[in-house]
Design a protein around this motif. Structure first.
Motif, short mmCIF file in Angstrom:
data_model
loop_
_atom_site.label_atom_id
_atom_site.label_comp_id
_atom_site.label_asym_id
_atom_site.label_seq_id
_atom_site.Cartn_x
_atom_site.Cartn_y
_atom_site.Cartn_z
N PRO A 133 13.06 16.43 -4.30
CA PRO A 133 13.13 17.13 -3.01
C PRO A 133 11.84 16.97 -2.22
CG PRO A 133 13.95 18.52 -4.79
CD PRO A 133 13.34 17.31 -5.44
N GLY A 134 11.96 16.46 -1.00
CA GLY A 134 10.79 16.29 -0.15
C GLY A 134 9.92 15.10 -0.49
N GLY A 135 10.33 14.24 -1.41
CA GLY A 135 9.52 13.10 -1.79
C GLY A 135 9.38 12.10 -0.65
N VAL A 136 8.14 11.68 -0.37
CA VAL A 136 7.91 10.72 0.70
C VAL A 136 7.16 9.48 0.20
CG1 VAL A 136 8.01 12.35 2.62
CG2 VAL A 136 5.85 12.03 1.44
N GLY A 137 7.27 9.19 -1.09
CA GLY A 137 6.73 7.96 -1.62
C GLY A 137 5.30 8.06 -2.11
N TYR A 138 4.73 6.90 -2.43
CA TYR A 138 3.38 6.86 -2.98
C TYR A 138 2.56 5.75 -2.33
CZ TYR A 138 4.58 2.71 -5.81
OH TYR A 138 4.93 1.45 -6.22
N VAL A 139 1.24 5.92 -2.38
CA VAL A 139 0.31 4.86 -1.99
C VAL A 139 -0.48 4.45 -3.24
CG1 VAL A 139 0.11 5.58 0.42
CG2 VAL A 139 -1.47 6.54 -1.28
N ASP A 140 -0.91 3.19 -3.21
CA ASP A 140 -1.67 2.62 -4.32
C ASP A 140 -3.15 2.65 -3.97
OD1 ASP A 140 -2.84 1.11 -6.31
OD2 ASP A 140 -1.55 -0.63 -6.06
N ALA A 141 -3.92 3.44 -4.70
CA ALA A 141 -5.36 3.57 -4.42
C ALA A 141 -6.10 2.26 -4.64
CB ALA A 141 -5.97 4.67 -5.29
N GLY A 142 -5.52 1.35 -5.42
CA GLY A 142 -6.17 0.07 -5.67
C GLY A 142 -5.77 -1.03 -4.71
N HIS A 143 -4.96 -0.72 -3.71
CA HIS A 143 -4.43 -1.76 -2.83
C HIS A 143 -5.52 -2.46 -2.03
CE1 HIS A 143 -1.38 -3.83 -0.48
NE2 HIS A 143 -2.02 -3.48 0.63
N GLN A 144 -6.61 -1.74 -1.73
CA GLN A 144 -7.65 -2.32 -0.89
C GLN A 144 -8.61 -3.24 -1.64
OE1 GLN A 144 -5.90 -1.64 1.86
NE2 GLN A 144 -7.85 -1.52 2.95
N ARG A 145 -8.35 -3.46 -2.91
CA ARG A 145 -9.18 -4.41 -3.65
C ARG A 145 -9.03 -5.80 -3.04
NH1 ARG A 145 -6.85 -2.21 -9.41
NH2 ARG A 145 -8.16 -0.35 -9.56
N LEU A 146 -10.09 -6.60 -3.12
CA LEU A 146 -10.08 -7.92 -2.50
C LEU A 146 -9.06 -8.82 -3.18
CD1 LEU A 146 -13.91 -8.50 -2.02
CD2 LEU A 146 -12.24 -7.74 -0.33
N TRP A 181 0.84 -1.21 0.00
CA TRP A 181 0.00 0.00 0.00
C TRP A 181 0.88 1.26 0.00
CZ3 TRP A 181 -0.52 3.01 4.76
CH2 TRP A 181 -1.40 4.10 4.62
N ASP A 182 1.88 1.31 0.88
CA ASP A 182 2.76 2.47 1.01
C ASP A 182 4.14 2.08 0.49
OD1 ASP A 182 3.79 4.92 1.68
OD2 ASP A 182 3.77 4.61 3.84
N ASN A 183 4.67 2.87 -0.45
CA ASN A 183 5.91 2.53 -1.13
C ASN A 183 6.84 3.74 -1.13
OD1 ASN A 183 4.85 -0.14 -2.78
ND2 ASN A 183 3.27 1.43 -2.64
N VAL A 184 8.04 3.59 -0.56
CA VAL A 184 8.95 4.71 -0.35
C VAL A 184 10.31 4.38 -0.96
CG1 VAL A 184 10.09 6.16 1.39
CG2 VAL A 184 7.75 5.37 1.75
N LEU A 185 10.94 5.39 -1.53
CA LEU A 185 12.28 5.24 -2.09
C LEU A 185 13.31 5.85 -1.13
CD1 LEU A 185 10.39 4.92 -4.60
CD2 LEU A 185 12.20 6.01 -5.95
N TYR A 186 14.28 5.05 -0.71
CA TYR A 186 15.37 5.56 0.11
C TYR A 186 16.22 6.50 -0.75
CZ TYR A 186 19.47 5.58 3.19
OH TYR A 186 20.50 5.96 4.02
N GLY A 187 16.45 7.71 -0.26
CA GLY A 187 17.23 8.67 -1.04
C GLY A 187 16.50 9.16 -2.28
N ASP A 188 15.19 9.27 -2.20
CA ASP A 188 14.39 9.76 -3.34
C ASP A 188 15.01 11.06 -3.86
OD1 ASP A 188 12.40 10.64 -5.09
OD2 ASP A 188 10.77 10.00 -3.79
N ALA A 189 15.25 11.12 -5.17
CA ALA A 189 15.89 12.30 -5.76
C ALA A 189 14.97 13.50 -5.83
CB ALA A 189 16.40 11.96 -7.16
#
Length: 572
Positions: free
Chosen positions: A420-433, A410-418
């Motif tokens: 500035p201030g990037g804190v990753g992304y969430v997948d809106a479809g993750h809660q699908r059955l 659901w929550d996906n983060v890149l270490y050392g994201d290039a």
């Protein structure tokens, strides 16, 4: 990231910058962007309102006169919570005014290519014991139920709790489970993880941390001595004093601060850095027994699902007035006047009410409250600081091809994201059955960029085209998802010039001195039949201030509880 590398990234947004940033793997060449645009909120509308306020100054000649028992200025989480509390207090004559065309504040929802996605805040941790008002809301919405003597969250089937896998981190060229760096870290790093966890536990025992934080405030002793000491320095300074200098630990703590507060560990207070963990579930180092945090509630549209539930009864009752920019709020001997500009018609409406709940950010409240304002309102507008944010929703036509490692989360983060201030992304479809054919369908990835540490970010948000932000985001994510540029069909970006208050040093000490000026022994009934003490909001008898700003940082529990108690006070 330094200023030089930041400029280089924004200029080139390509392979050379990714390599310079130290990201593993082969950086892709810059790709053509999909169709896109700014969406979500009307940033220009807010600027036009500010310019009109600066030009006009005093009261405008109204075109329409309206009346209500209580006017709520602002339909973010605090304003919506205040309106709900007024309903619980049997106050039916309510008008809620909102600048944008939809309620929700920084917890709005949107759609990209027909798919629901968040435009801001995207989750709510299962609330702890101090957040009784939020627990009551969850019971009302069927998200908290007593089953076999135990509280169960997420609905009867738990579908609104985040499904597993919950989090992952792109580190050393592959994905690992969890966001705390663990892959190939040395023993010294693990030792510092344990040391930090011990210090969080020790400080929690010395002076309890709570969520909402202001429930720990005492009019006779505004802030516990331990909290005062932590509030007096930045988090990085405290970490240095503690000898906590491991690069992996410092990256993780900086990420946590940016994720919750909009700015990193070099800017927020040590109180905020410790509060992030101590107020909820602590910090569990590898090998330590983790506290049961009860899980996280989320929806495809993020916290927009919650604000939609709060706004729906107001809209149905004709009590929600969107597209209204508040120009002036004035307290008089017999009531309150609220002037608001109806953007659709261009007419000025004058609302006359017994009380007004000002659920606006402190800097905006200080501009529009022109008579009867308490002295501390102007002080708060000068002392508080706000972080801008960018939220990018990326529609993809099918699931992405992953590099090796942990499964999509659901929550996906890149270490050392290039970015500035990037804190990753969430997948809106993750809660699908699980097992559903929908898992292979299009989805929306919601990428967050906390800009509180980026110089000139607010001005860039106002002036730069959407491509200025979209190109670096797409290129950075392509280091972990090489096929993302080919899979992306549309990008829609939402800008927040003042998304949240940043808890810099001194914030808690200042706010706690004004936060509970009038102790109350009154108790009001919640929707579940329980009774709660009314915590008087800052303000006056007729002007009640309700916003997360008055807690010094922006999370759902703070905003909702502030609004709830302002509504109870107005109904009393």
């Amino acid at each position: 990231m330094g200023e030089t590398s930041r400029r280089a990234w924004l200029t080139h947004a390509g392979a050379g910058v990714l390599a310079a940033a130290g990201l593993p793997g082969c950086a892709p060449a810059p790709a053509a962007l999909p169709p896109g645009a700014f969406a979500g909120i009307d940033m220009e509308r807010g600027h036009a309102l500010r310019e009109r306020l600066e030009r006009a100054g005093g009261a405008a000649q109204p075109d329409v006169l309206r009346r209500a028992q209580v006017v709520v200025a602002g339909a973010g989480v605090a304003g919506l919570a205040a309106a709900r509390a007024l309903r619980l207090g049997r106050v039916q004559d309510v008008a809620v005014l909102e600048l944008e065309d939809a309620a929700g504040g920084n917890s709005r929802a949107g759609r990209v290519q027909g798919l629901a996605c968040p435009l801001g805040a995207h989750y709510l941790p299962v609330p702890g014991e101090a957040a009784t008002e939020v627990q009551d809301l969850l019971e009302e919405l069927g998200l908290r139920q007593r089953i076999a003597g135990r509280w169960r969250y997420g609905g009867e089937d738990g579908r609104h709790l985040v499904h597993s896998p919950q989090e992952r981190l792109f580190l050393h060229g592959h994905w690992q489970e969890g966001l705390l760096p663990m892959a190939d870290v040395p023993p010294a790093t693990l030792a510092q993880y344990r040391r930090f966890g011990q210090r969080v536990a020790e400080l929690s025992r010395a002076a309890p941390f709570a969520m909402p934080a202001f429930k720990n405030w005492n009019p006779k002793q505004p802030l516990a001595p331990v909290h005062q000491a932590l509030d007096a320095m930045v988090f990085d300074e405290w970490l240095a004093r503690e000898g906590l200098d491991d690069a992996y630990l410092r990256w993780y703590l900086d990420y946590c601060c940016r994720d919750d507060y909009g700015a990193g560990s070099a800017r927020v207070s040590a109180w905020a850095g410790i509060h992030y963990f101590a107020s909820r579930h602590g910090f569990a180092a590898p090998g330590d027994e983790a506290a049961d945090d009860g899980g996280i509630l989320t929806w495809p549209e993020g916290n927009g699902w919650l604000t939609q539930q709060l706004a729906q009864p107001l809209a149905a009752a004709g009590q929600l007035f969107t597209g209204r920019g508040v120009l002036r709020i004035a307290e008089g001997r017999h009531g309150v006047e609220v002037d608001a500009l109806d953007w659709a018609s261009g007419r000025v409406e004058r609302w006359q009410a017994e009380r007004c709940i000002v659920a606006l950010p402190a800097f905006m409240a200080a501009r529009v409250v022109q008579a009867g304002a308490p002295a501390f309102l102007a002080q708060a507008a000068q002392r508080l600081q706000w972080a801008p944010w960018l939220v990018a929703n990326i529609h993809i036509d099918r699931p992405l091809t992953d590099v090796p490692g942990a499964a999509p989360a659901w929550d996906n983060v890149l270490y050392g994201d290039a970015v500035p201030g990037g804190v990753g992304y969430v997948d809106a479809g993750h809660q699908r059955l699980a097992g559903s054919a929908l898992l292979a369908s299009p989805t929306v990835l919601t990428y967050y960029q906390a800009l509180g540490d980026v110089p000139g970010a607010r001005a860039q948000l106002a002036r730069a085209p959407w491509t200025h932000w979209a190109a670096p985001i797409l290129s950075s994510l392509a280091s972990a998802h090489p096929d993302l540029p080919a899979r992306a069909t549309r990008m829609e970006l939402t800008r927040y010039g003042h998304a949240m208050s940043v808890p810099v040093p001194g914030t808690q000490q200042f706010l706690s001195q004004i936060g509970l000026q009038r102790p109350s022994l009154k108790r009001q009934q919640l929707s579940n039949g329980e009774r709660t003490a009314v915590l008087p909001p800052p303000g006056t008898q007729r002007l009640l201030l309700a916003h997360a700003d008055w807690s010094g940082y922006s999370v759902f529990e703070e905003a909702f509880t502030r609004g709830h108690h302002a509504g109870l006070a107005a109904a009393a």
